[in-house]
Design a protein around this motif. Structure first.
Motif, short mmCIF file in Angstrom:
data_model
loop_
_atom_site.label_atom_id
_atom_site.label_comp_id
_atom_site.label_asym_id
_atom_site.label_seq_id
_atom_site.Cartn_x
_atom_site.Cartn_y
_atom_site.Cartn_z
N ARG A 104 0.83 -1.21 0.00
CA ARG A 104 0.00 0.00 0.00
C ARG A 104 0.86 1.25 0.00
O ARG A 104 0.66 2.17 -0.80
CB ARG A 104 -0.93 0.00 1.22
N GLN A 105 1.86 1.29 0.89
CA GLN A 105 2.70 2.48 0.99
C GLN A 105 3.60 2.66 -0.23
O GLN A 105 3.87 3.79 -0.64
CB GLN A 105 3.53 2.45 2.27
N LEU A 106 4.06 1.55 -0.80
CA LEU A 106 4.93 1.62 -1.98
C LEU A 106 4.15 1.71 -3.29
O LEU A 106 4.74 1.93 -4.34
CB LEU A 106 5.84 0.38 -2.03
N ARG A 107 2.83 1.48 -3.19
CA ARG A 107 1.96 1.42 -4.37
C ARG A 107 2.39 0.30 -5.31
O ARG A 107 2.52 0.48 -6.53
CB ARG A 107 1.91 2.76 -5.09
N LYS A 108 2.63 -0.87 -4.70
CA LYS A 108 3.04 -2.06 -5.45
C LYS A 108 2.09 -3.21 -5.13
O LYS A 108 1.46 -3.24 -4.08
CB LYS A 108 4.47 -2.49 -5.05
N GLU A 109 2.02 -4.17 -6.04
CA GLU A 109 1.23 -5.37 -5.82
C GLU A 109 1.80 -6.13 -4.62
O GLU A 109 3.02 -6.21 -4.45
CB GLU A 109 1.27 -6.24 -7.06
N ALA A 110 0.91 -6.70 -3.82
CA ALA A 110 1.32 -7.44 -2.63
C ALA A 110 0.57 -8.78 -2.59
O ALA A 110 -0.65 -8.81 -2.65
CB ALA A 110 1.01 -6.64 -1.37
N ILE A 111 1.34 -9.87 -2.50
CA ILE A 111 0.75 -11.21 -2.44
C ILE A 111 1.42 -11.98 -1.30
O ILE A 111 2.25 -11.42 -0.58
CB ILE A 111 0.90 -11.96 -3.78
N PHE A 112 1.06 -13.26 -1.15
CA PHE A 112 1.67 -14.05 -0.08
C PHE A 112 1.85 -15.50 -0.48
O PHE A 112 1.19 -16.00 -1.38
CB PHE A 112 0.86 -13.95 1.22
N THR A 113 2.79 -16.14 0.20
CA THR A 113 2.96 -17.59 0.11
C THR A 113 2.36 -18.18 1.37
O THR A 113 2.12 -17.46 2.35
CB THR A 113 4.45 -17.98 0.02
N GLU A 114 2.11 -19.49 1.35
CA GLU A 114 1.54 -20.14 2.53
C GLU A 114 1.97 -21.59 2.57
O GLU A 114 2.39 -22.15 1.56
CB GLU A 114 0.02 -20.03 2.51
N ARG A 115 1.86 -22.17 3.74
CA ARG A 115 2.23 -23.57 3.89
C ARG A 115 1.04 -24.47 3.60
O ARG A 115 -0.07 -24.22 4.05
CB ARG A 115 2.70 -23.84 5.32
N LYS A 116 1.32 -25.52 2.84
CA LYS A 116 0.36 -26.59 2.65
C LYS A 116 1.13 -27.87 2.90
O LYS A 116 2.20 -28.07 2.29
CB LYS A 116 -0.24 -26.58 1.24
N ASP A 117 0.64 -28.71 3.80
CA ASP A 117 1.36 -29.91 4.21
C ASP A 117 2.77 -29.56 4.67
O ASP A 117 3.75 -30.24 4.36
CB ASP A 117 1.40 -30.94 3.07
N ASN A 118 2.88 -28.44 5.40
CA ASN A 118 4.12 -27.94 5.99
C ASN A 118 5.19 -27.55 4.97
O ASN A 118 6.37 -27.49 5.28
CB ASN A 118 4.69 -28.94 7.01
N VAL A 119 4.76 -27.29 3.72
CA VAL A 119 5.68 -26.85 2.66
C VAL A 119 5.21 -25.49 2.16
O VAL A 119 4.04 -25.32 1.80
CB VAL A 119 5.70 -27.87 1.50
N LYS A 176 13.89 -17.79 3.57
CA LYS A 176 14.69 -18.58 2.61
C LYS A 176 13.80 -19.54 1.81
O LYS A 176 14.01 -19.71 0.61
CB LYS A 176 15.80 -19.33 3.33
N GLU A 177 12.81 -20.14 2.46
CA GLU A 177 11.88 -21.02 1.75
C GLU A 177 11.12 -20.23 0.69
O GLU A 177 10.94 -20.69 -0.45
CB GLU A 177 10.87 -21.64 2.72
N THR A 178 10.66 -19.04 1.07
CA THR A 178 9.92 -18.19 0.15
C THR A 178 10.82 -17.73 -1.00
O THR A 178 10.41 -17.74 -2.17
CB THR A 178 9.32 -16.99 0.90
N LYS A 179 12.04 -17.36 -0.69
CA LYS A 179 12.99 -16.93 -1.73
C LYS A 179 13.19 -18.03 -2.76
O LYS A 179 13.17 -17.77 -3.97
CB LYS A 179 14.34 -16.55 -1.09
N ARG A 211 4.17 -21.74 13.45
CA ARG A 211 4.72 -22.88 12.72
C ARG A 211 4.60 -24.16 13.54
O ARG A 211 4.92 -24.18 14.71
CB ARG A 211 6.18 -22.64 12.35
N GLU A 212 4.16 -25.21 12.86
CA GLU A 212 4.05 -26.53 13.50
C GLU A 212 5.40 -27.21 13.44
O GLU A 212 6.13 -27.10 12.47
CB GLU A 212 3.00 -27.38 12.79
N PHE A 213 5.73 -27.94 14.49
CA PHE A 213 6.96 -28.70 14.51
C PHE A 213 6.74 -30.02 13.79
O PHE A 213 5.66 -30.58 13.83
CB PHE A 213 7.40 -29.00 15.97
N LYS A 214 7.79 -30.51 13.11
CA LYS A 214 7.69 -31.82 12.43
C LYS A 214 7.93 -32.93 13.41
O LYS A 214 8.60 -32.83 14.35
CB LYS A 214 8.72 -31.90 11.31
#
Length: 190
Positions: free
Chosen positions: A80-95, A124-127, A187-190
């Motif tokens: 919002r402040q940068l006026r750029k698109e903003a999205i997200f990643t998420e975990r599915k099955d802890n990945v 790092k996972e997201t990167k 975060r859930e522990f494995k």
């Protein structure tokens, strides 16, 4: 932007917690930063993340991507402040994954957004995901940086905090036995 006292905002919002905490790394700590306590107040989120925006506003950024949970609201506010698109990643099955029809354009310059950088694991996972999809990650923007390690990219934070972290076996709080161990993270522990 006028001078913002980030530590004062953390304390005023009850976001800087004292006690005995189990971190997602499995380590223990006597302090924990719960940025959700800041992000529930849009005016405070705007102020604190404005400090970060001042540090990254001249970077060539196409997209802000925040790992869920902590990076979602941060991503939105930075976008919002940068006026750029903003999205997200998420975990599915802890990945960590990019879902919901979100796409990365080849060569897109991306800043990852986080509430707190501790070990840098989610970052790092997201990167990796973003780069595998053809994006170019130029850094991570966060409210609090508490890592002491090089996570392989620049960190732009509103504040750096030095919080003591202990291995379970060496934790003085466990040895004292006065405070119950609390797991505040998502975060859930494995």
């Amino acid at each position: 932007m006028s001078e913002v006292n980030v530590i004062e905002i953390l304390k005023d919002c009850d976001a800087l917690l004292e006690g005995h905490f189990l971190l997602s790394s499995g380590k223990h700590s006597n302090r924990y930063v719960q940025c959700a306590k800041i992000l529930r107040f849009p005016d405070q989120a705007e102020k604190v993340l404005g400090v970060v925006v001042d540090k990254i506003k001249d970077l060539d950024i196409d997209l802000v991507v925040g790992p869920a949970m902590g990076g979602v609201v941060v991503s939105y506010e930075l976008g919002r402040q940068l006026r750029k698109e903003a999205i997200f990643t998420e975990r599915k099955d802890n990945v960590m994954q990019l879902r919901r029809g979100f796409e990365i354009k080849p060569g897109a310059k991306i800043i990852i957004s986080e509430d707190v950088v501790t070990t840098g694991k989610s970052t790092k996972e997201t990167k990796k995901i973003l780069e595998d999809l053809g994006g170019e990650v130029i850094g991570v923007a966060c409210i609090v940086n508490r890592t002491k390690e090089d996570i392989g990219m620049p960190i732009y934070s509103a504040i750096d905090l030095d919080i003591q972290v202990y291995d379970k076996e060496d934790c003085p709080l466990c040895k004292e036995g006065k405070l119950d161990l609390v797991k505040p993270g998502s975060r859930e522990f494995k």
